[in-house]
Design a protein around this motif. Structure first.
Motif, PDB file in Angstrom:
ATOM      1  N   HIS A 125       0.812  -1.220   0.000  1.00  0.00           N
ATOM      2  CA  HIS A 125       0.000   0.000   0.000  1.00  0.00           C
ATOM      3  C   HIS A 125       0.847   1.272   0.000  1.00  0.00           C
ATOM      4  O   HIS A 125       0.308   2.367   0.184  1.00  0.00           O
ATOM      5  CB  HIS A 125      -0.947   0.012   1.216  1.00  0.00           C
ATOM      6  N   SER A 126       2.143   1.128  -0.209  1.00  0.00           N
ATOM      7  CA  SER A 126       3.033   2.294  -0.153  1.00  0.00           C
ATOM      8  C   SER A 126       4.010   2.283  -1.322  1.00  0.00           C
ATOM      9  O   SER A 126       4.555   1.226  -1.682  1.00  0.00           O
ATOM     10  CB  SER A 126       3.842   2.314   1.151  1.00  0.00           C
ATOM     11  N   VAL A 127       4.223   3.458  -1.902  1.00  0.00           N
ATOM     12  CA  VAL A 127       5.275   3.607  -2.913  1.00  0.00           C
ATOM     13  C   VAL A 127       6.127   4.816  -2.562  1.00  0.00           C
ATOM     14  O   VAL A 127       5.656   5.778  -1.940  1.00  0.00           O
ATOM     15  CB  VAL A 127       4.712   3.779  -4.340  1.00  0.00           C
ATOM     16  N   LYS A 128       7.378   4.736  -2.987  1.00  0.00           N
ATOM     17  CA  LYS A 128       8.277   5.860  -2.777  1.00  0.00           C
ATOM     18  C   LYS A 128       8.475   6.572  -4.103  1.00  0.00           C
ATOM     19  O   LYS A 128       8.766   5.949  -5.126  1.00  0.00           O
ATOM     20  CB  LYS A 128       9.619   5.378  -2.214  1.00  0.00           C
ATOM     21  N   VAL A 129       8.302   7.877  -4.084  1.00  0.00           N
ATOM     22  CA  VAL A 129       8.518   8.707  -5.266  1.00  0.00           C
ATOM     23  C   VAL A 129       9.516   9.784  -4.862  1.00  0.00           C
ATOM     24  O   VAL A 129       9.186  10.707  -4.121  1.00  0.00           O
ATOM     25  CB  VAL A 129       7.204   9.355  -5.765  1.00  0.00           C
ATOM     26  N   GLY A 130      10.760   9.619  -5.330  1.00  0.00           N
ATOM     27  CA  GLY A 130      11.808  10.525  -4.866  1.00  0.00           C
ATOM     28  C   GLY A 130      12.022  10.330  -3.370  1.00  0.00           C
ATOM     29  O   GLY A 130      12.252   9.208  -2.904  1.00  0.00           O
ATOM     30  N   ASP A 131      11.924  11.396  -2.604  1.00  0.00           N
ATOM     31  CA  ASP A 131      12.089  11.324  -1.154  1.00  0.00           C
ATOM     32  C   ASP A 131      10.753  11.175  -0.424  1.00  0.00           C
ATOM     33  O   ASP A 131      10.712  11.124   0.807  1.00  0.00           O
ATOM     34  CB  ASP A 131      12.801  12.590  -0.634  1.00  0.00           C
ATOM     35  N   GLU A 132       9.665  11.111  -1.198  1.00  0.00           N
ATOM     36  CA  GLU A 132       8.328  11.084  -0.609  1.00  0.00           C
ATOM     37  C   GLU A 132       7.745   9.675  -0.624  1.00  0.00           C
ATOM     38  O   GLU A 132       7.889   8.942  -1.599  1.00  0.00           O
ATOM     39  CB  GLU A 132       7.416  12.032  -1.403  1.00  0.00           C
ATOM     40  N   PHE A 303      -8.695  -7.697 -13.198  1.00  0.00           N
ATOM     41  CA  PHE A 303      -7.445  -6.921 -13.202  1.00  0.00           C
ATOM     42  C   PHE A 303      -6.757  -6.885 -11.845  1.00  0.00           C
ATOM     43  O   PHE A 303      -5.844  -6.093 -11.617  1.00  0.00           O
ATOM     44  CB  PHE A 303      -7.665  -5.485 -13.739  1.00  0.00           C
ATOM     45  N   ARG A 304      -7.163  -7.774 -10.927  1.00  0.00           N
ATOM     46  CA  ARG A 304      -6.481  -7.906  -9.653  1.00  0.00           C
ATOM     47  C   ARG A 304      -5.201  -8.727  -9.835  1.00  0.00           C
ATOM     48  O   ARG A 304      -5.206  -9.726 -10.547  1.00  0.00           O
ATOM     49  CB  ARG A 304      -7.360  -8.636  -8.627  1.00  0.00           C
ATOM     50  N   THR A 305      -4.140  -8.326  -9.162  1.00  0.00           N
ATOM     51  CA  THR A 305      -2.933  -9.153  -9.117  1.00  0.00           C
ATOM     52  C   THR A 305      -3.092 -10.157  -7.982  1.00  0.00           C
ATOM     53  O   THR A 305      -4.141 -10.247  -7.354  1.00  0.00           O
ATOM     54  CB  THR A 305      -1.694  -8.281  -8.863  1.00  0.00           C
ATOM     55  N   GLY A 306      -2.024 -10.886  -7.705  1.00  0.00           N
ATOM     56  CA  GLY A 306      -2.070 -11.850  -6.614  1.00  0.00           C
ATOM     57  C   GLY A 306      -1.994 -11.223  -5.239  1.00  0.00           C
ATOM     58  O   GLY A 306      -2.075 -11.935  -4.225  1.00  0.00           O
ATOM     59  N   VAL A 307      -1.828  -9.902  -5.176  1.00  0.00           N
ATOM     60  CA  VAL A 307      -1.747  -9.195  -3.899  1.00  0.00           C
ATOM     61  C   VAL A 307      -2.974  -8.302  -3.746  1.00  0.00           C
ATOM     62  O   VAL A 307      -3.262  -7.484  -4.630  1.00  0.00           O
ATOM     63  CB  VAL A 307      -0.462  -8.352  -3.795  1.00  0.00           C
ATOM     64  N   ASP A 308      -3.679  -8.447  -2.645  1.00  0.00           N
ATOM     65  CA  ASP A 308      -4.895  -7.678  -2.421  1.00  0.00           C
ATOM     66  C   ASP A 308      -4.610  -6.180  -2.445  1.00  0.00           C
ATOM     67  O   ASP A 308      -3.672  -5.695  -1.807  1.00  0.00           O
ATOM     68  CB  ASP A 308      -5.499  -8.051  -1.059  1.00  0.00           C
ATOM     69  N   GLY A 309      -5.412  -5.439  -3.213  1.00  0.00           N
ATOM     70  CA  GLY A 309      -5.251  -3.990  -3.297  1.00  0.00           C
ATOM     71  C   GLY A 309      -4.336  -3.520  -4.408  1.00  0.00           C
ATOM     72  O   GLY A 309      -4.199  -2.320  -4.639  1.00  0.00           O
TER      73      GLY A 309
END
Length: 472
Positions: A125-132, A303-309
Motif C-alpha cells: 500500500h506504499s510507494v516511494k517517489v523521490g524522497d516522498e 485486473f487484480r494481481t495476486g496481492v490484495d489492493g
C-alpha cells in the motif's frame, strides 16, 4: 494500516492511455486519486512518442506522396511539392503538445493529483517517489512498455543512425536508405512514412511473412501492396550486427535458419522487433509480486494481481499491447475498485496498421477459427469482398484491398473480421460493435449502409458469407 490513514483511495503508477484513463475514471467515481508519472508530460508512450506523433507523420507523408507521386495527377492536379521536413516535424510536435496538455487539463478538472517522479513499492500500500512516500488503499500498475533491444545492434537515438521508434519520429533528414528490422506494425508504419518522403526502405523480417498474428490472407495481400509501393523485403532473414561508420551503418544480415551472411551499407537503421513490459525499478518484490516469463504482471478477470489492493492494466499485463485495450481496462479497473462491475471483452479488441491502405482486424483469424474448431474447415463460413468492386473506392481510384468476414457455420455468428482499405481503421469499429452485440453475418447483411461508401464492402462481405453478394 487503518483505512482512514491512506493518503489516497487510488494511486495509479503511469500516465499512459491506461493509467491516465484509470485515474480520471476513479476520480469521477468519487475516489481521491493520484497518478505517478516521470515524464515531463502526461500521456505515456502513446501520446508522446508513439501513436500520436506517428499518425501525424503518416498523415503528412501521405499528403506529400499524393502530390508528388501521381494521385494528384490522376485528377488533373499538377503539383511539384518540395518537402520542408522541419515544418512537418514542428506540426507533429504541436499536435503532441496539444494532446498531452489536454490530459493535464483533464487531471485538474477531475482533481487528480499528478505526482512527478518514478514510483517504487515499499509495501502493498506504499510507494516511494523521490524522497516522498505515498500510501493508497488501491494501487494500479499501468507502467506500459518499452522497446525490445536487439543484441548486436545498439540503438543511439541521439546519434540518429541506429534508432528505435522514438528516434525514427525525430530524424532531421530523410534517410537515403533505411533498413527496418522487424516486419510488424510499428516498423511498417514508420517505414511507410520515410518511404513516402523519399527514402529507400528495406524491411528485414525473421519470419517468412509480415505482420505476425494477423489473418493469413491479410498478411499476403499487405506484403504484395508494400512491394508494389516500393518497399524491399528480406523475409526469413535476421540482422546479426551493426556498426556505425560516419554517416553509414554496416549491417550484417543472414538467413533466419543461418548461413548466407551478407553486409548491407545503409544510411539509417530502425530497430522495431517488439516491446516489453516496464517493471524495472518498481520493486515489485517488496509488494509481494513477481512477473511471469514474459515480464508481465499476472492478473485475474477483474485486473487484480495476486496481492490484495494491487491491480494491473495495459501493456504491463497480459494481452495485446494496444492503447485502446489499455484505455478500456483503465475504465474497468477504476469501476471495479469503486465496487461497480468493470468488464473488458478481450475477444473483441480491434487492431489497426495505419499504413496506406490501412489494415485492420478484430476477433479470430481464419487460421485461429479453424484451429479452434479442431481443424474442421467446414466449421466456419467466410465471405470476402474486393474493394475493386466497391463503387466509392472505384470512384476515388482507391481500390486496393478487401473485406473479409468469418462466421460460425452453425450459428452464423461473426467471429472475425479482417480488412485492407484506405478507411479500415475506422470501418473496423462497426465490426467490433457488431461482434460485441453477437451479430450474425445476416444481421450485418440486412443492415442498410449508406451509398456510396467504403463501408458497403463490409455489408457485401457479410452477404458473401452465404454466397449472396450483389456486386460480385
Amino acid at each position: 494500516m487503518a483505512e482512514h490513514s491512506y493518503d489516497y483511495d487510488v494511486l495509479v503508477i503511469g500516465a499512459g492511455p491506461g493509467g491516465y484513463v484509470a485515474a480520471i475514471r476513479a476520480a469521477q467515481l468519487g475516489l481521491k486519486t493520484a497518478c505517478v508519472e516521470s515524464r515531463e508530460t502526461l500521456g505515456g508512450t502513446c501520446l508522446n512518442v508513439g501513436c500520436i506523433p506517428s499518425k501525424a507523420l503518416l498523415h503528412g507523408s501521405e499528403l506529400f506522396d499524393e502530390a508528388s507521386n501521381g494521385h494528384f495527377a490522376t485528377w488533373g492536379i499538377d503539383a511539384k511539392p518540395t518537402l520542408d521536413l522541419g515544418r512537418m516535424m514542428d506540426e507533429k510536435t504541436k499536435a503532441v503538445g496539444e494532446l498531452t496538455g489536454g490530459i493535464e487539463f483533464l487531471f485538474k478538472k477531475n482533481k487528480v493529483t499528478w505526482i512527478k517522479g518514478h514510483a517504487a513499492f515499499e509495501d502493498a500500500h506504499s510507494v516511494k517517489v523521490g524522497d516522498e512516500t505515498v500510501t493508497a488503499k488501491d494501487i494500479v500498475i499501468a507502467t506500459g512498455s518499452s522497446v525490445t533491444p536487439l543484441p548486436g545492434v545498439d540503438v543511439d537515438n541521439a546519434g540518429g543512425r541506429i534508432v528505435d521508434s522514438t528516434g525514427a519520429l525525430d530524424l532531421t533528414e530523410v534517410p537515403d536508405h533505411l533498413v527496418v528490422i522487424g516486419g510488424g506494425v510499428i516498423g511498417l508504419e514508420l517505414g511507410s512514412v520515410w518511404r513516402r518522403l523519399g527514402a529507400k526502405v528495406t524491411v528485414v523480417e525473421f519470419l517468412d511473412q509480415l505482420l505476425p498474428g494477423m489473418d493469413g490472407e491479410v498478411r499476403k495481400e499487405s506484403q504484395k501492396l508494400f512491394k508494389k509501393q516500393g518497399m524491399e523485403m528480406m523475409l526469413s532473414h535476421k540482422v546479426t550486427g551493426a556498426k556505425v561508420k560516419g554517416k553509414k551503418v554496416a549491417l550484417t544480415v543472414e538467413k533466419s535458419a543461418g548461413g548466407d551472411e551478407q553486409t548491407l551499407e545503409v544510411s539509417h537503421v530502425l530497430v522495431s522487433i517488439g516491446r516489453r513490459p516496464n517493471t524495472d525499478g518498481l520493486a515489485l518484490d517488496k509488494a509481494g509480486l513477481q512477473v511471469n516469463n514474459r515480464g508481465q504482471v499476472e492478473i485475474d478477470h477483474d485486473f487484480r494481481t495476486g496481492v490484495d489492493g494491487i491491480w494491473a492494466i495495459g501493456d504491463v499485463a497480459p494481452g495485446p499491447m494496444l492503447a485502446h485495450k489499455a484505455e478500456d481496462e483503465g475504465i474497468a479497473v477504476a469501476e471495479n475498485i469503486a465496487g461497480l462491475t468493470g468488464i473488458v471483452n478481450h475477444d473483441v479488441i480491434p487492431s489497426v496498421v495505419y499504413t496506406l491502405p490501412e489494415i485492420a482486424g478484430v476477433g479470430l483469424t481464419q487460421e485461429e477459427a479453424i484451429e479452434k474448431a479442431g481443424g474442421d474447415k467446414k466449421a466456419i463460413k467466410v465471405g470476402k469482398f474486393p474493394m475493386m468492386a466497391n463503387s466509392r473506392a472505384k470512384a476515388n481510384r482507391d481500390t486496393d484491398g478487401f473485406v473479409k468476414v468469418i462466421a460460425d457455420a452453425e450459428t452464423d455468428r461473426v467471429i472475425g473480421v479482417w480488412m485492407i482499405n484506405s478507411l479500415a481503421g475506422t470501418m473496423i469499429a462497426q465490426a467490433a460493435q457488431a461482434m460485441e452485440f453477437g451479430a450474425t453475418s445476416e444481421d450485418i447483411a440486412y443492415t442498410c449502409h449508406a451509398h456510396p461508401t467504403h463501408a458497403e464492402a463490409f455489408k457485401e462481405a457479410a452477404m458473401a458469407v452465404t454466397g449472396k453478394p450483389i456486386h460480385m
